[in-house]
Write a protein that holds these residues in place. Structure first.
Motif, mmCIF file in Angstrom:
data_model
loop_
_atom_site.group_PDB
_atom_site.id
_atom_site.type_symbol
_atom_site.label_atom_id
_atom_site.label_comp_id
_atom_site.label_asym_id
_atom_site.label_seq_id
_atom_site.Cartn_x
_atom_site.Cartn_y
_atom_site.Cartn_z
ATOM 1 N N UNK A 193 49.569 -20.767 7.550
ATOM 2 C CA UNK A 193 50.819 -20.513 6.777
ATOM 3 C C UNK A 193 52.116 -20.517 7.934
ATOM 4 N N UNK A 226 56.240 -19.254 8.367
ATOM 5 C CA UNK A 226 57.468 -18.294 7.932
ATOM 6 C C UNK A 226 58.606 -18.670 8.503
ATOM 7 N N UNK A 254 62.135 -14.768 5.419
ATOM 8 C CA UNK A 254 61.400 -15.365 4.027
ATOM 9 C C UNK A 254 60.044 -14.906 4.401
ATOM 10 N N UNK A 255 59.188 -14.995 3.176
ATOM 11 C CA UNK A 255 57.833 -14.721 3.235
ATOM 12 C C UNK A 255 57.080 -15.943 3.562
ATOM 13 N N UNK A 256 55.836 -15.860 3.723
ATOM 14 C CA UNK A 256 54.834 -16.645 4.054
ATOM 15 C C UNK A 256 54.804 -17.987 3.144
ATOM 16 N N UNK A 284 52.290 -21.176 2.208
ATOM 17 C CA UNK A 284 50.977 -21.819 2.462
ATOM 18 C C UNK A 284 51.046 -23.303 2.781
ATOM 19 N N UNK A 325 57.811 -19.753 12.380
ATOM 20 C CA UNK A 325 56.706 -18.908 12.879
ATOM 21 C C UNK A 325 55.473 -19.392 12.013
ATOM 22 N N UNK A 364 51.415 -18.937 11.259
ATOM 23 C CA UNK A 364 50.286 -18.038 11.384
ATOM 24 C C UNK A 364 48.858 -18.745 10.918
#
Lengths: 115, 114
Positions: free
Chosen positions: B36, B38, B42-44, B46, B88, B90
């Motif tokens: 993911x 980011x 903001x949100x993550x 996909x 970022x 993840x």
């Protein structure tokens, strides 16, 4: 692009207030999740739901509670907010293809600051 | 219990150069692996996932990831980095059975310089 919404986006409140963070999705997903994320750091699952009337606690202990009365809605409530609750809260839902390989789709998050 | 390690807090790369963001995992049985991204406030989003089959998975925005079972790794790659890739990243793992509970790594900040 996933259709999952969170309100408010930003919230600053005083200690002791009751708050509800809203999360809604229009994809018909049964599974929904709440994560807590401190700035620039990993996410921790705090609540999840298999479907209507199903709620479970996640891996990170949280003083918040959740409800799932409708498929599309998964609100998170803090009865008495404290400065330690200051964080970003992310809601997610996942598709119903079965198994544990389903993709989770995230909302934009709510950044909560408790003074 | 499953776990994910992202050994680099930050990766710096010049625009146009290839990039790699590293991820290793630990899980019982076969893993399902996710990446993911980011962006600030903001949100993550996909990017891609590995379920089974071809070890090279292609995803959004020109990203791809290589699954290596012997090294228990799932590194994210892109042949030519863009400044707009700065964000970022993840890595996450899901168990093969039971309820899907993604376990995330600590994240890697990618900085792409012009």
């Amino acid at each position: 692009e996933a259709d999952i919404y969170q309100t408010p986006r930003y919230l600053v409140i005083g200690t002791g207030k009751k708050i509800t963070l809203e999360c809604s999705q229009t994809m018909g997903h049964d599974k929904m999740y709440w994560y807590q994320q401190d700035p620039g750091m990993e996410l921790h699952l705090i609540h999840y739901s298999y479907g209507v009337n199903s709620t479970e606690k996640g891996d990170l202990s949280s003083e918040s509670t959740v409800s799932r009365i409708r498929t599309e809605h998964f609100p998170l409530t803090l009865e008495s907010a404290r400065p330690s609750h200051t964080s970003q809260y992310l809601c997610a839902s996942s598709e119903n293809l079965g198994g544990t390989a389903d993709t989770q789709y995230f909302g934009p998050g709510t950044r909560l600051t408790v003074l | 219990a499953q776990s994910v390690a992202q050994p680099e807090d930050q990766v710096n790369v010049a625009e146009g150069n290839p990039l790699t963001v590293k991820c290793t995992y630990s899980v019982s049985g076969n893993p399902y692996l996710f990446w993911y991204v980011q962006y600030p406030n903001r949100g993550l989003q996909f990017l891609l996932k590995y379920i089974t089959g071809d070890n090279l998975v292609k995803g959004s925005y020109g990203f791809e990831a290589e699954f290596n079972k012997s090294q228990t790794s799932f590194h994210l790659k892109k042949p030519s980095a863009l400044v707009s890739d700065s964000a970022l990243y993840f890595c996450a793992v899901s168990p093969y059975t039971g309820f899907q509970k993604l376990v995330f790594g600590t994240g890697t900040r990618l900085l792409v310089s012009p």
